[in-house]
Design a protein around this motif. Structure first.
Motif, PDB file in Angstrom:
ATOM      1  N   MET A  85       0.844  -1.194   0.000  1.00  0.00           N
ATOM      2  CA  MET A  85       0.000   0.000   0.000  1.00  0.00           C
ATOM      3  C   MET A  85       0.880   1.246   0.000  1.00  0.00           C
ATOM      4  O   MET A  85       1.863   1.328   0.722  1.00  0.00           O
ATOM      5  CB  MET A  85      -0.906   0.001   1.229  1.00  0.00           C
ATOM      6  N   SER A  86       0.539   2.247  -0.839  1.00  0.00           N
ATOM      7  CA  SER A  86       1.353   3.443  -0.948  1.00  0.00           C
ATOM      8  C   SER A  86       1.209   4.309   0.290  1.00  0.00           C
ATOM      9  O   SER A  86       0.217   4.246   1.009  1.00  0.00           O
ATOM     10  CB  SER A  86       0.953   4.240  -2.190  1.00  0.00           C
ATOM     11  N   GLU A  87       2.225   5.149   0.532  1.00  0.00           N
ATOM     12  CA  GLU A  87       2.205   6.046   1.679  1.00  0.00           C
ATOM     13  C   GLU A  87       1.129   7.123   1.490  1.00  0.00           C
ATOM     14  O   GLU A  87       0.896   7.589   0.376  1.00  0.00           O
ATOM     15  CB  GLU A  87       3.577   6.722   1.823  1.00  0.00           C
ATOM     16  N   PRO A  88       0.472   7.512   2.560  1.00  0.00           N
ATOM     17  CA  PRO A  88      -0.504   8.595   2.433  1.00  0.00           C
ATOM     18  C   PRO A  88       0.181   9.884   2.005  1.00  0.00           C
ATOM     19  O   PRO A  88       1.361  10.106   2.302  1.00  0.00           O
ATOM     20  CB  PRO A  88      -1.077   8.722   3.840  1.00  0.00           C
ATOM     21  N   ARG A  89      -0.538  10.728   1.298  1.00  0.00           N
ATOM     22  CA  ARG A  89      -0.028  12.048   0.952  1.00  0.00           C
ATOM     23  C   ARG A  89      -0.937  13.099   1.597  1.00  0.00           C
ATOM     24  O   ARG A  89      -2.126  12.885   1.796  1.00  0.00           O
ATOM     25  CB  ARG A  89       0.034  12.255  -0.561  1.00  0.00           C
ATOM     26  N   GLU A  90      -0.353  14.237   1.934  1.00  0.00           N
ATOM     27  CA  GLU A  90      -1.120  15.286   2.589  1.00  0.00           C
ATOM     28  C   GLU A  90      -2.026  15.983   1.590  1.00  0.00           C
ATOM     29  O   GLU A  90      -1.631  16.277   0.465  1.00  0.00           O
ATOM     30  CB  GLU A  90      -0.179  16.301   3.227  1.00  0.00           C
ATOM     31  N   ARG A  91      -3.258  16.258   2.007  1.00  0.00           N
ATOM     32  CA  ARG A  91      -4.160  17.033   1.163  1.00  0.00           C
ATOM     33  C   ARG A  91      -3.668  18.478   1.106  1.00  0.00           C
ATOM     34  O   ARG A  91      -3.187  19.021   2.093  1.00  0.00           O
ATOM     35  CB  ARG A  91      -5.574  17.035   1.745  1.00  0.00           C
ATOM     36  N   LYS A  92      -3.867  19.096  -0.028  1.00  0.00           N
ATOM     37  CA  LYS A  92      -3.559  20.522  -0.150  1.00  0.00           C
ATOM     38  C   LYS A  92      -4.749  21.338   0.348  1.00  0.00           C
ATOM     39  O   LYS A  92      -5.906  20.928   0.232  1.00  0.00           O
ATOM     40  CB  LYS A  92      -3.268  20.862  -1.607  1.00  0.00           C
ATOM     41  N   PRO A  93      -4.503  22.517   0.892  1.00  0.00           N
ATOM     42  CA  PRO A  93      -5.609  23.388   1.269  1.00  0.00           C
ATOM     43  C   PRO A  93      -6.513  23.673   0.066  1.00  0.00           C
ATOM     44  O   PRO A  93      -6.028  23.913  -1.042  1.00  0.00           O
ATOM     45  CB  PRO A  93      -4.915  24.662   1.760  1.00  0.00           C
ATOM     46  N   ALA A  94      -7.802  23.643   0.296  1.00  0.00           N
ATOM     47  CA  ALA A  94      -8.777  23.924  -0.755  1.00  0.00           C
ATOM     48  C   ALA A  94     -10.072  24.379  -0.115  1.00  0.00           C
ATOM     49  O   ALA A  94     -10.417  23.957   0.994  1.00  0.00           O
ATOM     50  CB  ALA A  94      -9.011  22.694  -1.631  1.00  0.00           C
ATOM     51  N   VAL A  95     -10.797  25.229  -0.816  1.00  0.00           N
ATOM     52  CA  VAL A  95     -12.095  25.683  -0.360  1.00  0.00           C
ATOM     53  C   VAL A  95     -12.990  25.806  -1.584  1.00  0.00           C
ATOM     54  O   VAL A  95     -12.530  26.133  -2.673  1.00  0.00           O
ATOM     55  CB  VAL A  95     -11.998  27.027   0.401  1.00  0.00           C
ATOM     56  N   MET A  96     -14.280  25.527  -1.405  1.00  0.00           N
ATOM     57  CA  MET A  96     -15.224  25.580  -2.512  1.00  0.00           C
ATOM     58  C   MET A  96     -16.249  26.677  -2.260  1.00  0.00           C
ATOM     59  O   MET A  96     -16.865  26.730  -1.191  1.00  0.00           O
ATOM     60  CB  MET A  96     -15.922  24.233  -2.681  1.00  0.00           C
ATOM     61  N   VAL A  97     -16.400  27.563  -3.227  1.00  0.00           N
ATOM     62  CA  VAL A  97     -17.383  28.639  -3.152  1.00  0.00           C
ATOM     63  C   VAL A  97     -18.643  28.185  -3.883  1.00  0.00           C
ATOM     64  O   VAL A  97     -18.640  28.034  -5.106  1.00  0.00           O
ATOM     65  CB  VAL A  97     -16.850  29.937  -3.781  1.00  0.00           C
ATOM     66  N   MET A  98     -19.706  27.949  -3.134  1.00  0.00           N
ATOM     67  CA  MET A  98     -20.999  27.640  -3.723  1.00  0.00           C
ATOM     68  C   MET A  98     -21.916  28.847  -3.561  1.00  0.00           C
ATOM     69  O   MET A  98     -21.625  29.771  -2.799  1.00  0.00           O
ATOM     70  CB  MET A  98     -21.626  26.412  -3.059  1.00  0.00           C
ATOM     71  N   GLY A  99     -23.021  28.831  -4.289  1.00  0.00           N
ATOM     72  CA  GLY A  99     -23.966  29.933  -4.215  1.00  0.00           C
ATOM     73  C   GLY A  99     -25.369  29.427  -3.976  1.00  0.00           C
ATOM     74  O   GLY A  99     -25.667  28.252  -4.201  1.00  0.00           O
ATOM     75  N   THR A 100     -26.229  30.315  -3.543  1.00  0.00           N
ATOM     76  CA  THR A 100     -27.625  29.935  -3.326  1.00  0.00           C
ATOM     77  C   THR A 100     -28.387  29.813  -4.642  1.00  0.00           C
ATOM     78  O   THR A 100     -29.535  29.378  -4.668  1.00  0.00           O
ATOM     79  CB  THR A 100     -28.334  30.964  -2.442  1.00  0.00           C
ATOM     80  N   GLY A 101     -27.741  30.186  -5.745  1.00  0.00           N
ATOM     81  CA  GLY A 101     -28.350  30.069  -7.062  1.00  0.00           C
ATOM     82  C   GLY A 101     -27.363  30.491  -8.124  1.00  0.00           C
ATOM     83  O   GLY A 101     -26.196  30.806  -7.833  1.00  0.00           O
ATOM     84  N   SER A 102     -27.810  30.497  -9.382  1.00  0.00           N
ATOM     85  CA  SER A 102     -26.962  30.965 -10.468  1.00  0.00           C
ATOM     86  C   SER A 102     -26.845  32.483 -10.424  1.00  0.00           C
ATOM     87  O   SER A 102     -27.731  33.184  -9.929  1.00  0.00           O
ATOM     88  CB  SER A 102     -27.559  30.535 -11.813  1.00  0.00           C
ATOM     89  N   ASN A 103     -25.725  32.973 -10.939  1.00  0.00           N
ATOM     90  CA  ASN A 103     -25.508  34.410 -11.103  1.00  0.00           C
ATOM     91  C   ASN A 103     -25.453  35.177  -9.781  1.00  0.00           C
ATOM     92  O   ASN A 103     -25.802  36.351  -9.730  1.00  0.00           O
ATOM     93  CB  ASN A 103     -26.592  35.019 -12.012  1.00  0.00           C
ATOM     94  N   VAL A 104     -25.012  34.516  -8.707  1.00  0.00           N
ATOM     95  CA  VAL A 104     -24.850  35.228  -7.438  1.00  0.00           C
ATOM     96  C   VAL A 104     -23.459  35.850  -7.315  1.00  0.00           C
ATOM     97  O   VAL A 104     -23.173  36.513  -6.325  1.00  0.00           O
ATOM     98  CB  VAL A 104     -25.105  34.303  -6.223  1.00  0.00           C
ATOM     99  N   GLY A 105     -22.600  35.619  -8.317  1.00  0.00           N
ATOM    100  CA  GLY A 105     -21.262  36.203  -8.291  1.00  0.00           C
ATOM    101  C   GLY A 105     -20.162  35.238  -7.921  1.00  0.00           C
ATOM    102  O   GLY A 105     -19.060  35.666  -7.546  1.00  0.00           O
ATOM    103  N   LYS A 106     -20.402  33.930  -8.027  1.00  0.00           N
ATOM    104  CA  LYS A 106     -19.390  32.945  -7.639  1.00  0.00           C
ATOM    105  C   LYS A 106     -18.100  33.103  -8.456  1.00  0.00           C
ATOM    106  O   LYS A 106     -16.998  33.070  -7.902  1.00  0.00           O
ATOM    107  CB  LYS A 106     -19.928  31.521  -7.823  1.00  0.00           C
ATOM    108  N   SER A 107     -18.238  33.259  -9.774  1.00  0.00           N
ATOM    109  CA  SER A 107     -17.054  33.358 -10.639  1.00  0.00           C
ATOM    110  C   SER A 107     -16.200  34.560 -10.255  1.00  0.00           C
ATOM    111  O   SER A 107     -14.969  34.467 -10.187  1.00  0.00           O
ATOM    112  CB  SER A 107     -17.475  33.462 -12.101  1.00  0.00           C
ATOM    113  N   THR A 108     -16.869  35.673  -9.990  1.00  0.00           N
ATOM    114  CA  THR A 108     -16.142  36.888  -9.627  1.00  0.00           C
ATOM    115  C   THR A 108     -15.502  36.748  -8.251  1.00  0.00           C
ATOM    116  O   THR A 108     -14.355  37.169  -8.034  1.00  0.00           O
ATOM    117  CB  THR A 108     -17.096  38.091  -9.643  1.00  0.00           C
TER     118      THR A 108
END
Length: 497
Positions: free
Chosen positions: A1-24
């Motif tokens: 079994m391969s050695e575990p690797r550390e996860r990189k920091p990450a965050v996900m921006v979701m929105g309450t709907g389309s066009n709420v400004g997620k891309s920006t």
């Protein structure tokens, strides 16, 4: 079994709907963390947009190109591994890791999860290996629980990659408290817990007036408030991805050139026109269905289309073919871009049913050219010369089909010495397969000068200023340290290599 690797920091921006400004928001966060010395990558598992850009010989959503610019890294097909390009109300073309993957009907998409998720995770892993931080953008809303089973865009991906989420609500459209609290109400417990915080976007007026609103949302959801981002006018300088963003707040006083663009049903790559809309001498008008093409327009631009034959029928149904003929009789000019170029010809043939049923239809007839659609898709960046002004341009091609005919003897541009496009004998109607060339300042200046208008815009500089303004704006109004801490929560566990 391969050695575990550390996860990189990450965050996900979701929105309450389309066009709420997620891309920006994601673009702004990318620039903030780059300025803090981090190596950042944007990522969107699945996008639905006909505003695509050519990258690495493939195509991705335009918003991810802007986010890559914000992160100061080259755009990659892995930043948007699944792109859905709607061709009809119930059918989309699927682009996977930049390449055409096939067609899909809306009712069948859930069944494609097992096929598409491995590609999504492969692309995410590639970016994760390169980055100190990955900022992920969701699509639509995580509260669309009827679609959860086949989801790869929101909680389906967040769960697969084990990424914490922040939820954005758009107060400008109203009902932001209900949309945030309602999202909390319909999600299962594990998905509620994955959302670590919320923020309010696009606030107009005195932000302190919403203090009680923040407390109420936090009390009802248990989520932490990251703050309120006020409305930022400079955000309109960034290329728009959604057709809902086509209208820009802008005065038309003292404009010397009026350009009209019909908003066809499957309009594509409409960000071609963004640089023109920013020019002080230009009034850019997007003509909505049911409205006539303005009789005082100097130039009509027929935009790109994801379904040329269907959009040509839509164009005629609005009576725009009659308006355009009157415009040409008055001495007006016409420019067709990609699908718009195909529409201007005498015929469009689809013998293999690429866009629907096999058929051949009459075009608008303003150019003596004929187009045949085929399954061979051209997707590439280009450097070319605009022949009439002898100015260099940079842009890209994304299209199906070949066009030929007598008016091709008067091409619009030359790509590596090879002609592209066509011009009518009187020079007032032209079309080309190229996209994005109005970004080129020297060409845009020469083109506007031919209409008696002046250019006052350095486009790339303006976009860069917008990204800097956006980053400073979010840094002032949101709890950026808290966002980074949320992202780092993921890196405190390890996953198998």
């Amino acid at each position: 079994m391969s050695e575990p690797r550390e996860r990189k920091p990450a965050v996900m921006v979701m929105g309450t709907g389309s066009n709420v400004g997620k891309s920006t928001l994601v673009a702004g966060l990318c620039r903030i963390f780059v300025k803090r010395g981090l190596n950042v990558r944007p990522f969107k598992p699945q996008n639905m947009s006909n505003n695509a850009a050519a990258v690495e010989g493939g195509e991705i959503g335009r918003a991810q190109v802007v986010q890559a610019l914000a992160a100061k890294v080259p755009a990659s097909v892995h930043m948007n591994p699944v792109l859905l390009k709607p061709e009809a109300d119930n059918r989309s073309q699927i682009i996977v890791q930049g390449k055409r993957f096939g067609l899909m009907r809306a009712r069948d998409f859930g069944a494609r999860r097992e096929t598409l998720m491995p590609h999504v995770m492969d692309s995410f892993a590639r970016l994760e290996r390169e980055a100190d931080l990955v900022i992920v953008e969701g699509a639509g809303s995580p509260a669309e629980i009827n679609l959860r089973r086949g989801d790869i865009a929101n909680m389906g991906f967040a769960e697969e990659a084990d990424i914490p989420v922040i939820l954005a609500g758009d107060i400008d459209r109203g009902g932001v408290i209900a949309s945030l609290v309602g999202t909390h109400a319909v999600l299962p417990d594990d998905e509620r817990e994955r959302i670590k915080a919320f923020l309010i976007n696009k606030f107009r007026g005195d932000v302190s007036l919403f203090d009680d609103g923040l407390k109420e949302i936090a009390s009802r959801t248990g989520w932490r408030s990251l703050g309120v981002a006020p409305w930022l006018p400079e955000a309109a300088w960034l290329p728009a991805e959604d057709a809902l963003d086509l209208e820009r707040e802008k005065s038309t006083r003292g404009r010397k050139l009026k350009i009209a663009t019909p908003v066809i049903a499957r309009i594509a790559n409409f960000d071609d026109l963004d640089p023109l809309g920013m020019e002080s001498d230009v009034e850019l008008v997007f003509v909505r269905p049911g409205e006539p093409l303005p009789g005082d327009a100097d130039l009509v631009v027929l935009p790109g289309s994801k379904s040329t034959i269907a959009d040509l029928a839509f164009f005629r149904a609005q009576g725009w073919d009659i308006d355009l003929a009157a415009h040409v009789r008055r001495g007006g000019h016409v420019l067709g871009l990609c699908g718009g170029y195909q529409m201007l010809g005498k015929t469009i043939a689809d013998p293999d049913g690429i866009e629907g049923k096999p058929e051949s239809v009459a075009g608008l007839g303003f150019l003596d050219v004929h187009t045949t659609l085929s399954g061979d898709k051209i997707t590439r960046s280009i450097e070319a010369t605009h022949l009439a002004t002898e100015t260099p341009i940079r842009g890209y091609e994304i299209h199906l089909g070949q066009t030929s005919g007598a008016d091709c003897e008067r091409p619009v541009i030359a790509i590596d010495g090879k002609p592209d496009g066509a011009t009518s004998r009187d020079g007032r109607v032209a079309g080309t397969y190229a996209h994005g060339f109005f970004v080129s300042d020297a060409f845009r200046s020469a083109y506007l000068r031919s209409f008696g208008a002046a250019s006052s815009l350095a486009y790339a500089e303006r976009v860069e200023q917008a990204l800097e303004a956006l980053a400073d704006h979010l840094e002032r109004h949101l709890d950026i340290d808290a966002i980074l801490d949320i992202a780092r929560q993921r890196s405190r566990t390890k996953i198998p290599a």
